[in-house]
Structures are given as structure tokens and as C-alpha cells.
Design an enzyme around this catalytic site. Structure first.
Site, PDB file in Angstrom:
ATOM      1  CG  ASP A   4      -2.014  -1.090   1.098  1.00  0.00           C
ATOM      2  OD1 ASP A   4      -1.923  -1.916   0.191  1.00  0.00           O
ATOM      3  OD2 ASP A   4      -2.919  -1.122   1.950  1.00  0.00           O
ATOM      4  CE  LYS A  23      -4.241  -4.061   1.010  1.00  0.00           C
ATOM      5  NZ  LYS A  23      -4.963  -2.954   1.629  1.00  0.00           N
ATOM      6  CB  CYS A  76      -2.449  -3.038   4.960  1.00  0.00           C
ATOM      7  SG  CYS A  76      -4.187  -2.539   4.775  1.00  0.00           S
TER       8      CYS A  76
END
Ligand code: VGL
Ligand code: ZN
Length: 194
Positions: free
Chosen positions: A15, A102, A141
Site C-alpha cells: 500500500d 484489495k 495492512c
């Protein structure tokens, strides 16, 4: 510690997107400062033909995790917006790299890069046995991606010089690292790689 990168190793960059950088919609303190370190890992893995997987948060406009929809986060990483783009200066190899989106459905959130994605099958078809993980956020995450990998039987290495956390509560990132070590992950820095 010294770790030799072998052909069954892969890098997962979690991310590293504009919205998670300072000035973005959901800034992670210091996230921009790890871009050059992440790039060193990316270059190291790309050099030897090891695959690099980049996860990205990729939410629809009315995602369940947004406070406007009863979630806990401000709107962030909305599909096809500038904020969802990869961070400025992030190195993205031209081959052997895979982008994994995602949190793409309105009613389902995913902190782990494995949830609702084909990341596991991508790793298995490549014969990957161990994943090296860096990126943001350590306490969300990154943590869930590492625990997910361990649950699926991959060995994991946490790249401690290329992580940043949100720390909604002080100490969250440190506790997340503990939880990952508890599950079998190990820590390393760039200098440990041989
Ligand atoms: C993340 C909060 C919400 C992360 C994603 O990438 O850690 N955190 N969505
Ligand atoms: Zn999100």
C-alpha cells in the site's frame, strides 16, 4: 543477522500509495521517508529476477470502511483517483511485478493482501516459499498481510527499515511487530541481505 535471497523469495510492497503519504487522505506519519528504502529492496529483488508484488488499497466510492458509510476511516484510495496512485518516486519494476488490488467491493474490507485477491495463487504458481514485506501501515495492512502469509504457510521476513504505522493508539505499531514475531516472522534491514 544475514539473509541470503534465494530464488523462492519474493518481495511484497504494501500500500505505498499517495493517500497514505503525508498530505494524503489517510496519512501515515513518515511514510514518504521510506520510499527510498523500499526502492532499494525493489531494485535488489528485481536485479536477481525475484518477483515483486505491490498491493494497493482500491476502494469503491461508497466503501464500507469509510466513515460516511459507518466505517472508521476517512475516504481514501478511491479507485482511479490520484490518491490511489502509487507514491511519488516509488520504483516499480517493468517486469516480474504484479499489482494486487484489495478492498475492491463496497461491502467488504481487506487489510490483508491475501483477502479476496489472487495473491496466494500468484505466489504458489511462482513457487515462492518466503516473502519479504515492507510498506504501510505496520499496524493494519502490513500486519494482516504478514499474518495471512504465515497462516498460509509462507515464511515471512519483516523489513524493519521500510515500515511505517498509523499508531491510532500509541504503541500500536510496536504491538503489531510483536504479534508478527510471535507468529514466526523475523526482522531484517537492508544491510542484512547478502
Ligand atoms: C490501511 C487503513 C485503511 C492500510 C488501509 O493500508 O494499512 N489502513 N485502509
Ligand atoms: Zn483502506
Amino acid at each position: 543477522m544475514r539473509i541470503r535471497i534465494t530464488e523462492t523469495d519474493a518481495l511484497i510492497v504494501v500500500d505505498m500509495q499517495k493517500d497514505f503519504m503525508p498530505g494524503g487522505a489517510l496519512p501515515v506519519p513518515g511514510a514518504d521517508t521510506i520510499v527510498p528504502v523500499v526502492n532499494k529492496y525493489v531494485e535488489r529483488f528485481a536485479q536477481t529476477g525475484n518477483p515483486v508484488y505491490l498491493t494497493r488499497d482500491w476502494h469503491p466510492d461508497n466503501h464500507i470502511s469509510f466513515s460516511s458509510n459507518g466505517g472508521v476511516w476517512p475516504k481514501h484510495c478511491r479507485q482511479h483517483t490520484e490518491g490511489a496512485a502509487f507514491a511519488k518516486g516509488l520504483a516499480i519494476p517493468s517486469d516480474n511485478r504484479f499489482i494486487v488490488s484489495k478492498g475492491v467491493s463496497e461491502d467488504f474490507d481487506a487489510y490483508s493482501g491475501f483477502q479476496g485477491t489472487i495473491l496466494e495463487s500468484l505466489l504458489r504458481e511462482r513457487g515462492v516459499k518466503r516473502v519479504f514485506v515492507c510498506g504501510v501501515a505496520t499496524d493494519y495492512c502490513v500486519k494482516h498481510t504478514v499474518l495471512g502469509a504465515e497462516n498460509l504457510g509462507f515464511r515471512t521476513v519483516l523489513l524493519e527499515d521500510a515500515l511505517r504505522g498509523v499508531d491510532v493508539k500509541p504503541g500500536d505499531s510496536a504491538r503489531a511487530v510483536d504479534a508478527m514475531l510471535e507468529r514466526g516472522s523475523v526482522l531484517c534491514t537492508f544491510e542484512d541481505l547478502v
